[in-house]
Design an enzyme around this catalytic site. Structure first.
Site, PDB file in Angstrom:
ATOM      1  N   CYS A 131       4.933 -33.182  14.020  1.00 39.89           N
ATOM      2  CA  CYS A 131       5.005 -34.359  13.368  1.00 39.89           C
ATOM      3  C   CYS A 131       5.911 -35.374  14.504  1.00 39.89           C
ATOM      4  CB  CYS A 131       6.073 -34.456  12.049  1.00 39.89           C
ATOM      5  SG  CYS A 131       5.682 -33.241  10.881  1.00 39.89           S
TER       6      CYS A 131
ATOM      7  N   ASN B 243       3.063 -38.297  15.911  1.00 41.88           N
ATOM      8  CA  ASN B 243       2.579 -36.739  15.568  1.00 41.88           C
ATOM      9  C   ASN B 243       1.510 -36.574  16.634  1.00 41.88           C
ATOM     10  OD1 ASN B 243       0.978 -39.066  14.564  1.00 41.88           O
ATOM     11  ND2 ASN B 243       0.111 -37.727  12.834  1.00 41.88           N
ATOM     12  N   ILE B 244       1.413 -35.145  16.825  1.00 42.41           N
ATOM     13  CA  ILE B 244       0.552 -34.575  18.031  1.00 42.41           C
ATOM     14  C   ILE B 244       0.094 -33.310  17.306  1.00 42.41           C
ATOM     15  CG2 ILE B 244       0.534 -33.765  20.175  1.00 42.41           C
ATOM     16  CD1 ILE B 244       2.908 -35.419  20.969  1.00 42.41           C
ATOM     17  N   GLU B 245      -1.204 -33.580  16.890  1.00 41.18           N
ATOM     18  CA  GLU B 245      -1.768 -32.458  16.115  1.00 41.18           C
ATOM     19  C   GLU B 245      -2.748 -31.440  17.154  1.00 41.18           C
ATOM     20  OE1 GLU B 245      -4.282 -34.509  13.483  1.00 41.18           O
ATOM     21  OE2 GLU B 245      -2.525 -35.036  11.940  1.00 41.18           O
TER      22      GLU B 245
ATOM     23  N   GLU C 156       8.560 -37.351  14.181  1.00 42.40           N
ATOM     24  CA  GLU C 156       9.900 -36.974  14.150  1.00 42.40           C
ATOM     25  C   GLU C 156      10.595 -35.898  15.271  1.00 42.40           C
ATOM     26  OE1 GLU C 156       8.275 -37.018  11.348  1.00 42.40           O
ATOM     27  OE2 GLU C 156       9.092 -37.674   9.616  1.00 42.40           O
TER      28      GLU C 156
ATOM     29  N   CYS D  45      10.875 -31.674   8.804  1.00 42.81           N
ATOM     30  CA  CYS D  45      11.456 -32.626   9.662  1.00 42.81           C
ATOM     31  C   CYS D  45      12.809 -33.101   9.012  1.00 42.81           C
ATOM     32  CB  CYS D  45      10.562 -33.862   9.589  1.00 42.81           C
ATOM     33  SG  CYS D  45       9.119 -33.615  10.904  1.00 42.81           S
TER      34      CYS D  45
ATOM     35  N   CYS E  88       8.618 -34.688   6.234  1.00 42.54           N
ATOM     36  CA  CYS E  88       8.249 -33.716   5.580  1.00 42.54           C
ATOM     37  C   CYS E  88       9.732 -32.690   5.405  1.00 42.54           C
ATOM     38  CB  CYS E  88       7.127 -32.918   6.030  1.00 42.54           C
ATOM     39  SG  CYS E  88       7.628 -32.047   7.820  1.00 42.54           S
TER      40      CYS E  88
HETATM   41 ZN   LIG Z   1       7.513 -33.306   9.693  1.00 43.95          ZN
END
Ligand SMILES: [Zn+2]
Length: 130
Positions: free
Chosen positions: A52, A41-43, A54, A88, A85
């Site tokens: 996310c 994940n890369i926020e 995925e 995803c 989620c």
């Molecule tokens: Zn997701």
């Protein structure tokens, strides 16, 4: 599932950029070419701009020249399980068959195995892709 997919997802989790949620997540895809593609994940400080693990792995798969997910493992630090989620699930379904297996992992290995059809039984579909 072979152990390598779990290990690849766990290793990918170390690359997460998750300063806001504090929940690093890793994903690893085995594609139809036999190769493993990973993501984390890369926020972003502008929260909706993050994404996310995925889709990071899916991006790596596509840019590696593969198109189909044979199986995928997901792991999250600090969470007992990290089912993909809703968004995803739709992204995975685009490149999977209904029987594609999704391995939900903890630090010790695979805890639960599900298919994308179980996770997204009525996903959005059209006949565009045939
Ligand atoms: Zn997701």
């Amino acid at each position: 599932m072979s152990h390598d997919l779990f290990e690849a997802a766990r290793d990918a989790m170390a690359f997460a950029h998750a300063p806001y949620s504090k929940f690093p997540v890793g994903a690893a895809i085995r594609a139809e070419d036999g190769k493993v593609y990973t993501g984390a994940n890369i926020e972003n400080i502008s929260y909706p701009q993050g994404w996310c693990a995925e889709p990071t792995a899916i991006s790596a798969m596509i840019m590696g020249g593969a198109k189909r997910i044979v199986e995928i493992a997901v792991i999250a630090e600090k969470l007992p399980l990290c089912p993909p989620c809703g968004g995803c699930r739709q992204k995975i379904a685009e490149f999977a068959s209904p029987a594609t297996r999704i391995y939900l992992c903890d630090e010790a290995g695979v805890k639960t195995t599900m298919t994308i059809d179980e996770l997204l039984p009525h996903g959005f579909k059209t006949d565009v892709l045939g």
